[in-house]
Design an enzyme around this catalytic site. Structure first.
Site, PDB file in Angstrom:
ATOM      1  N   GLY A 133      -1.640   3.389   8.165  1.00 19.16           N
ATOM      2  CA  GLY A 133      -2.927   4.053   8.137  1.00 19.16           C
ATOM      3  C   GLY A 133      -3.937   3.311   8.977  1.00 19.16           C
ATOM      4  O   GLY A 133      -3.607   2.399   9.736  1.00 19.16           O
ATOM      5  N   GLY A 134      -5.209   3.705   8.821  1.00 17.66           N
ATOM      6  CA  GLY A 134      -6.252   3.113   9.640  1.00 17.66           C
ATOM      7  C   GLY A 134      -6.607   1.698   9.237  1.00 17.66           C
ATOM      8  O   GLY A 134      -7.229   0.973  10.007  1.00 17.66           O
ATOM      9  N   MET A 135      -6.229   1.288   8.023  1.00 18.12           N
ATOM     10  CA  MET A 135      -6.594  -0.036   7.552  1.00 18.12           C
ATOM     11  C   MET A 135      -5.400  -0.958   7.363  1.00 18.12           C
ATOM     12  O   MET A 135      -5.535  -2.177   7.460  1.00 18.12           O
ATOM     13  CB  MET A 135      -7.340   0.078   6.213  1.00 18.12           C
ATOM     14  CG  MET A 135      -8.619   0.888   6.276  1.00 18.12           C
ATOM     15  SD  MET A 135      -9.393   1.016   4.658  1.00 18.12           S
ATOM     16  CE  MET A 135     -10.759   2.120   5.028  1.00 18.12           C
ATOM     17  N   THR A 145      -0.704  -1.251   6.944  1.00 16.11           N
ATOM     18  CA  THR A 145       0.634  -0.671   6.965  1.00 16.11           C
ATOM     19  C   THR A 145       1.304  -1.006   5.638  1.00 16.11           C
ATOM     20  O   THR A 145       1.186  -2.128   5.135  1.00 16.11           O
ATOM     21  CB  THR A 145       1.467  -1.244   8.120  1.00 16.11           C
ATOM     22  OG1 THR A 145       0.794  -0.965   9.347  1.00 16.11           O
ATOM     23  CG2 THR A 145       2.852  -0.609   8.151  1.00 16.11           C
ATOM     24  N   LYS A 171       1.359  -4.017   1.113  1.00 18.64           N
ATOM     25  CA  LYS A 171       0.361  -3.467   2.036  1.00 18.64           C
ATOM     26  C   LYS A 171      -0.173  -4.605   2.887  1.00 18.64           C
ATOM     27  O   LYS A 171      -0.832  -5.517   2.389  1.00 18.64           O
ATOM     28  CB  LYS A 171      -0.762  -2.788   1.264  1.00 18.64           C
ATOM     29  CG  LYS A 171      -1.883  -2.265   2.155  1.00 18.64           C
ATOM     30  CD  LYS A 171      -2.769  -1.275   1.432  1.00 18.64           C
ATOM     31  CE  LYS A 171      -2.095   0.062   1.283  1.00 18.64           C
ATOM     32  NZ  LYS A 171      -2.997   1.119   0.823  1.00 18.64           N
ATOM     33  N   ASP A 204     -12.688   5.915  -1.103  1.00 18.38           N
ATOM     34  CA  ASP A 204     -11.771   6.651  -0.215  1.00 18.38           C
ATOM     35  C   ASP A 204     -10.879   7.581  -1.035  1.00 18.38           C
ATOM     36  O   ASP A 204      -9.660   7.582  -0.889  1.00 18.38           O
ATOM     37  CB  ASP A 204     -10.918   5.659   0.588  1.00 18.38           C
ATOM     38  CG  ASP A 204     -10.286   6.324   1.823  1.00 18.38           C
ATOM     39  OD1 ASP A 204     -10.776   7.395   2.228  1.00 18.38           O
ATOM     40  OD2 ASP A 204      -9.313   5.780   2.353  1.00 18.38           O
TER      41      ASP A 204
END
Length: 644
Positions: free
Chosen positions: A27-29, A31, A47, A141
């Site tokens: 994702g954007g922040m 893996t 993560k 989020d």
């Protein structure tokens, strides 16, 4: 999966503990990888935060702080955080691995959810968010990609901590925010500020999407969507799905109000309103689903890749643009542009001119017709207060707004009105109220529930005062019990017990000590020790073995005597004297003695002499004895002496 074969992290061991098996999602922040915890022999979701996010800011420090906070959050609907640390230039989290699908994948495969299923999902999400909000955590989020649906139907919310840490650090260093624009609340877009109400807003957008199969705002660029959040209003879901009940429209409007002050203050409040609304729907309505083809949803979503990846550490799904993270400058969309402000000022001037004209007309129209116009349809018009008592909060507020009134809410506990429904209004129903005037709506928080305090060891009066101070205002009953430890007149315990969560008007019974219980100790003299101990225990006393004593009457191992018989208190010790049997004495050798001398010796010892003459016993000399000399016998033993 072909997309993950060349990932250099796969096959490595992170921090000497986590063996990376495969890639789940990127994702954007961060893996996410599937890993094996070698120490605890379990699978976890690992993560790894992207290294570039730590460049030039304090995102790592924030990441660690948020990870610790998230790890303290224990709730069955929240993906558990097990560990955090660093590996090279990256920080990592290890989390619970949930085997299932994301809500995004469910929407892509089904198009839309049935009303009942959508409300089930939202209820679970709000329940989890409520636990976080009570702990002072804001998710920031909330989106379908972060809602995990396990194969057993369990619903969990993922990614607490990381979104907030990265967003705050990015804001402080670059003046921009990271987020999923489709679910960003207006205040996040304009100022970057977020509290629990921002999560509530995102949950409302997500409900709209679950019911209609599409997001409420769509645009060519993220900035266009952000603009719609700030200046637009989320449309009623029934505009897209006509059969949806009005209550659903009102509920979505409540959660997605542009002004945070108009939204529920936390997920708990939103959850209470959801449950109150759902209670009005029957099974037929809950089973209805919008006719949206999955292919249509996939086209709207704009899938970025054909690779099937696993999202959020839990589920197999495609990676659509709709849930992707974007960078958005804070204030790129202002709450009100200068052009809009100018338009507003022109409207204000027009209203003033109209008001001045009306004032002139009122002066001129002094006759009955003019007065009637002012009071009936003009600025001074009044209306009747609608009766919304007992109705769901969202429905009541919508009704009052439609009547031209300005409602505000206040919450109270109620024994009679369900949670999220109206207890009363000020003014009361039917009252004459100025159109546009402020009215207060009192919303039920349900029955006040309190924990029973610990009153053990208190006097009944002091215990009653403590119950009253706690807010427990039900009846208090007294009951007496015997107790070994609590002195007479003091409270032993309460029923319900201390710590129990009860309605405020629950009857509390105080169990008051009468002291130790009187008992009757039986006489166990002459009984075998084991039997005697059992009888004393049955009576409530404590048998204790004391001295042993010889007894000519009581057999060995039986009770000779006891120190207490009759009245005693439960638990008193009762000392028992145990028989060693009769005392034994050595039989002397009497051969050759005169009978009189031998008899005297036997009698002194306690034996019983008997004479048996042989040949008339003329000499009076003991020739033999019936009991062997040197043997041991009790008193009273008969010894026959043969005398010649």
């Amino acid at each position: 999966m072909a997309a993950t074969v060349t990932d250099p992290v796969i096959g490595t061991v992170v921090d000497g503990r986590y063996e990376v098996l495969s890639r789940i999602a990127r994702g954007g922040m961060a893996t996410v990888y599937l890993a094996q915890d070698r120490r605890l022999d379990r699978r976890v979701a690992l993560k790894l935060m992207h290294p570039h996010l730590a460049d030039g800011n304090d995102v790592v420090a924030r990441f660690r702080r948020e990870a610790r906070a998230a790890a303290r959050l224990s709730h069955p609907g929240v993906v558990a955080v097990f560990d955090q640390g660093t590996e090279g230039e990256s920080s990592y989290l290890t989390m619970e691995y949930v085997d299932g699908v994301t809500l995004r994948r469910r929407l892509l495969s089904q198009g839309a959810l049935a009303l009942g299923e959508a409300l089930d999902v939202l209820e679970a999400v709000l329940d989890a968010l409520g636990a976080a909000h009570r702990a002072g955590l804001v998710h920031r989020d909330v989106k379908p990609e972060n809602v995990l649906i396990a194969h057993d139907g369990t619903i969990k919310v993922a990614d607490f901590g990381l979104a907030r840490a990265v967003t705050e650090a990015t804001m402080s260093s670059t003046g921009a925010l990271l987020g999923t624009v489709a679910y960003l609340s207006p205040e996040i877009v304009t100022s970057g500020a977020a509290d629990a109400r921002a999560d509530v807003y995102a949950a409302g957008v997500m409900l709209y999407e679950m019911l209609t199969g599409r997001q409420p705002f769509e645009g060519e660029t993220p900035i266009q969507v952000a603009y719609m959040h700030v200046h637009g209003t989320v449309p009623p879901p029934s505009d897209a799905v006509a059969w949806l009940p009005l209550e659903v429209d009102e509920y979505v409007a409540l959660l997605t109000a542009r002004d945070p002050e108009d939204r529920p203050r936390s997920a708990d409040a939103a959850l209470a309103a959801l449950r109150a609304m759902r209670a009005d729907f029957d099974d037929r309505v809950l089973a209805l689903r919008a006719d949206v083809e999955p292919d249509e949803v996939a086209e709207i979503a704009g899938e970025a890749t054909a690779d099937v990846e696993r999202e959020g550490g839990a589920t197999a799904t495609l990676a659509p643009r709709v849930g992707s993270t974007v960078v958005l400058p804070i204030g790129a969309v202002e709450a009100e542009t200068e052009q809009e402000a100018g338009t507003a000022r022109r409207r204000t001037r027009r209203r003033r001119r109209v008001a001045a004209l009306l004032a002139v007309l009122l002066v001129l129209m002094t006759l009955g017709g003019g007065v009637w116009w002012y009071l009936a349809v003009g600025p001074g018009a009044y209306t009747s207060m609608p009766d919304v008592v007992g109705r769901a909060e969202a429905t009541a507020l919508a009704t009052l707004s439609e009547a031209g009134l300005d409602p505000t809410t206040r919450e109270v506990h109620s024994d009679d009105v369900p949670v999220g429904h109206v207890v009363t209004t000020d003014p009361e129903p039917g009252a004459r109220v100025e159109r546009g005037g402020a009215v207060e709506v009192v919303i039920s928080q349900g029955v006040l529930r309190l924990r029973v305090p610990d009153v053990a060891g208190q006097s009944p009066d002091a215990a009653q005062d403590l119950l009253t101070d706690t807010g427990l205002d039900g009846d208090t009953l007294l009951d007496q019990v015997w107790d070994q430890e609590v002195p007479e007149g003091q409270v032993v315990r309460s029923e319900p017990s201390a710590g129990s969560l009860v309605d405020h008007d629950t009857t509390i019974t105080l169990m008051v000590s009468q002291g130790r219980e009187p008992i009757a100790v039986p006489d166990v003299s002459g009984r075998p020790l084991e039997e005697a101990e059992e009888l004393i225990l049955d009576a409530g006393a404590e048998p204790q073995v004391g001295d042993e004593a010889y007894s000519d009457d009581v057999p060995q191992g039986h009770v000779v005597s006891q120190d207490v018989t009759g009245d005693a208190l439960r638990g008193d010790p009762i000392t028992l004297v145990i028989s060693k049997g009769p005392e034994l004495f050595e039989v002397p050798n009497l051969f050759g003695m005169q009978y009189s001398e031998a008899a005297a010796i036997l009698e002194d010892i306690g034996f019983v002499p008997e004479r048996e003459n042989v040949l008339g016993g003329v000499f009076g000399t003991v020739h033999s004895q019936s009991v062997e000399a040197g043997s041991w016998h009790p008193r009273g033993t008969v010894v026959v002496l043969t005398v010649v």
